[in-house]
Design an enzyme around this catalytic site. Structure first.
Site, mmCIF file in Angstrom:
data_model
loop_
_atom_site.group_PDB
_atom_site.id
_atom_site.type_symbol
_atom_site.label_atom_id
_atom_site.label_comp_id
_atom_site.label_asym_id
_atom_site.label_seq_id
_atom_site.Cartn_x
_atom_site.Cartn_y
_atom_site.Cartn_z
ATOM 1 N N GLY A 280 0.857 -1.184 0.000
ATOM 2 C CA GLY A 280 0.000 0.000 0.000
ATOM 3 C C GLY A 280 0.893 1.234 0.000
ATOM 4 N N ARG A 281 1.488 1.457 1.172
ATOM 5 C CA ARG A 281 2.327 2.641 1.367
ATOM 6 C C ARG A 281 3.390 2.801 0.267
ATOM 7 N NH1 ARG A 281 3.273 4.638 6.576
ATOM 8 N NH2 ARG A 281 2.731 2.598 7.405
ATOM 9 N N TYR A 321 0.631 8.817 15.409
ATOM 10 C CA TYR A 321 1.835 7.990 15.572
ATOM 11 C C TYR A 321 3.076 8.810 15.844
ATOM 12 C CZ TYR A 321 -1.235 5.248 12.456
ATOM 13 O OH TYR A 321 -2.293 4.629 11.858
ATOM 14 N N CYS A 347 -8.993 22.151 17.773
ATOM 15 C CA CYS A 347 -8.874 22.509 19.189
ATOM 16 C C CYS A 347 -8.312 21.372 20.026
ATOM 17 C CB CYS A 347 -10.238 22.920 19.714
ATOM 18 S SG CYS A 347 -10.931 24.214 18.706
ATOM 19 N N TYR A 376 -2.222 6.685 3.677
ATOM 20 C CA TYR A 376 -2.816 6.876 5.010
ATOM 21 C C TYR A 376 -2.934 8.360 5.344
ATOM 22 C CZ TYR A 376 -1.566 1.997 4.903
ATOM 23 O OH TYR A 376 -1.442 0.689 4.512
HETATM 24 N N1 LLP Z 1 -2.166 -6.046 3.787
HETATM 25 C C1 LLP Z 1 -2.809 -6.015 4.966
HETATM 26 C C2 LLP Z 1 -3.524 -7.204 5.423
HETATM 27 C C3 LLP Z 1 -2.731 -4.854 5.770
HETATM 28 O O1 LLP Z 1 -3.357 -4.836 6.940
HETATM 29 C C4 LLP Z 1 -2.018 -3.726 5.293
HETATM 30 C C5 LLP Z 1 -1.924 -2.507 6.097
HETATM 31 C C6 LLP Z 1 -1.389 -3.812 4.036
HETATM 32 C C7 LLP Z 1 -1.479 -4.990 3.313
HETATM 33 C C8 LLP Z 1 -0.614 -2.670 3.459
HETATM 34 O O2 LLP Z 1 0.481 -2.343 4.236
HETATM 35 P P1 LLP Z 1 1.546 -1.267 3.709
HETATM 36 O O3 LLP Z 1 2.195 -1.853 2.483
HETATM 37 O O4 LLP Z 1 0.797 -0.024 3.366
HETATM 38 O O5 LLP Z 1 2.460 -1.107 4.820
HETATM 39 N N2 LLP Z 1 -2.235 3.835 9.176
HETATM 40 C C9 LLP Z 1 -0.894 3.328 9.377
HETATM 41 C C10 LLP Z 1 -0.631 2.086 8.560
HETATM 42 C C11 LLP Z 1 -1.617 0.975 8.803
HETATM 43 C C12 LLP Z 1 -1.382 -0.255 7.963
HETATM 44 C C13 LLP Z 1 -2.514 -1.210 8.082
HETATM 45 N N3 LLP Z 1 -2.430 -2.386 7.264
HETATM 46 C C14 LLP Z 1 0.096 4.441 9.064
HETATM 47 O O6 LLP Z 1 -0.340 5.530 8.680
HETATM 48 O O7 LLP Z 1 1.293 4.258 9.197
#
Ligand code: LLP
Length: 422
Positions: A280-281, A321, A347, A376
């Site tokens: 994702g990220r 975070y 606020c 995100y």
């Molecule tokens: N697959 C599953 C099952 C997940 O739960 C997630 C992310 C991904 C893939 C994708 O992960 P990535 O490649 O984006 O790391 N809000 C937090 C991050 C939460 C991630 C949740 N799960 C932040 O802003 O750092």
């Protein structure tokens, strides 16, 4: 240490550009706060990920939760990505954006019956199942629809991904998956249940992971499990390795997809297994900026506060975070350098975008961009303090277009009702 400019950004005659557009032009027309994404960077990130794994049978599934704007999902789908979804809402978005059902996997610890039904009806590639009760619920739903339900079992490998506590998911104390020590009977149950078609195993150990080591350790544990299953007559076709590869927010040096592929290739040699990957990220974070304007400056003696028109409701990561996001002025300033907290109008003292940053004192009305906000960012935004959500813009070479309208005051109250006689 000097923070590097976001990819695709450069100062030209002191003005910050993204690709071939001066950001001031976009911000002037589309207003602030505003999310701005680089089409080229998203495609580059995708290509780098996909090509990194070129030597292994694989499919990239974009984790839609990172940024679920329809234009971005569609862009990635056209480039060949599938989707990792966690709700019926994300299923709806992915299908609408043109992701083929056979390239969709459904993850998440709490799938509702209606969500399971919707995914079965759509004909997705598979469910990543997180508990015995969920497996039974999927079996029942499939029976009611006279269908077979393709599944992978999500295993919690008890590996520390060495990342922020809130985004660590693969340790045994986390709520995710089935503990590896208890997983074998669940695979056997899945193989036995009449409506379940057991296809593979799934893991996702966390997010913003910097090295390949936790992945390698996870893979080794899962392959051991797969071998035991094979000996017992159960074959796994897919191994879903989850997402989690980190990006640079400040000056980190995260492992690349190519390194990850290289480090796991040996363990996968001579195995007839297709890898599923759920970044994702990695695909969208550094392709996104949050643009904002300076409302007021205050010098409180010990430091300065720069009050801007974006806030924790627009970008929650710093407040949630304590995340670091680099900040750059739209005009390379010549003013005196100050140390400042960049804060929003909400606020709460936790409402900040950046702390203790050294930057040239901006003027009122000056534009700033908060970097690495593509993942995100918007998706975790809210209307807290009754602030309409920002617009989103996609830049493509020397063109740009609005891919989500700014919310209006009417959007804030849509669906609310005042009972007339209470
Ligand atoms: N697959 C599953 C099952 C997940 O739960 C997630 C992310 C991904 C893939 C994708 O992960 P990535 O490649 O984006 O790391 N809000 C937090 C991050 C939460 C991630 C949740 N799960 C932040 O802003 O750092």
């Amino acid at each position: 240490m000097k923070t590097t400019l976001p990819p695709g950004c450069a100062y030209r005659r002191d003005r910050l550009w993204l690709e071939e557009v001066p950001l001031e032009e976009i911000v002037r027309d589309a207003g602030t706060p505003l999310y701005i994404y680089s089409r080229a960077r998203i495609l580059e990130n995708y290509q780098r990920y996909d090509e990194g794994f070129a030597g292994l049978a694989h499919q990239v599934l974009y984790a839609v939760k990172a940024n679920s704007n329809a234009a971005l999902i569609a862009l990635l789908a056209r480039a060949g990505a599938g989707a990792d979804i966690v709700s019926a809402g994300e299923l709806h978005r992915a299908r609408r954006a043109g992701v083929p059902a056979q390239k969709i996997v459904f993850s998440g610890v709490g799938k509702r019956p209606d969500e399971i039904r919707a995914a079965l009806e759509a004909g997705i590639l598979m469910f990543n199942v997180e508990s015995i009760e969920e497996l039974q619920a999927i079996d029942r739903a499939a029976a009611a629809l006279h269908k077979a339900a393709p599944v992978a079992i999500r295993v919690n490998p008890d590996v520390d991904a060495m990342t922020h506590d809130h985004i660590t998911t693969g340790k045994k104390e986390n709520k995710f998956g089935i503990p590896i020590s208890k997983a074998l009977p669940v695979f056997h149950l899945a193989a036995r249940l009449p409506r379940i078609n057991l296809l593979g195993a799934h893991v996702h150990i966390g997010s913003q992971i910097m090295t390949t080591r936790p992945y390698v350790e996870t893979l080794n544990r899962i392959l051991k499990l797969a071998d035991t299953l094979e000996d017992q007559g159960v074959t796994l076709r897919y191994l879903d390795l989850g997402g989690g590869l980190g990006v640079r927010y400040k000056n980190e040096e995260p492992a690349t997809p190519k390194q990850l592929a290289k480090d796991i290739a040996k363990a996968l040699r001579n195995r007839n297994i297709t890898l599923l990957l759920e970044p994702g990220r990695y695909l969208v974070a550094d392709a996104g900026l949050l643009a904002t304007r300076v409302l007021y400056r205050k010098d409180v003696g010990s430091k300065h506060f720069i009050v801007v028109d974006a806030a924790m409701n627009d970008l929650a990561r710093p407040a949630l975070y304590d995340a670091y996001h680099a900040v750059f002025p739209l005009h390379a300033g010549k003013g005196k350098r100050i140390t400042a907290d960049i804060v929003g109008p909400v606020c709460e003292s936790g409402d900040y975008l950046a702390r203790q940053r050294v930057l040239p004192l901006p003027e009122q009305g000056d534009g700033l961009v908060v970097a690495t906000a593509g993942a995100y960012g918007f998706v975790m935004g809210s209307q807290y303090n009754s602030r309409p959500r920002p617009a989103e813009v996609l830049v493509h070479g020397n063109r740009w277009t609005v891919i989500r309208d700014r919310e209006t005051l009417d959007d804030l109250v849509r669906g609310e009702h005042i009972p007339s006689d209470w």
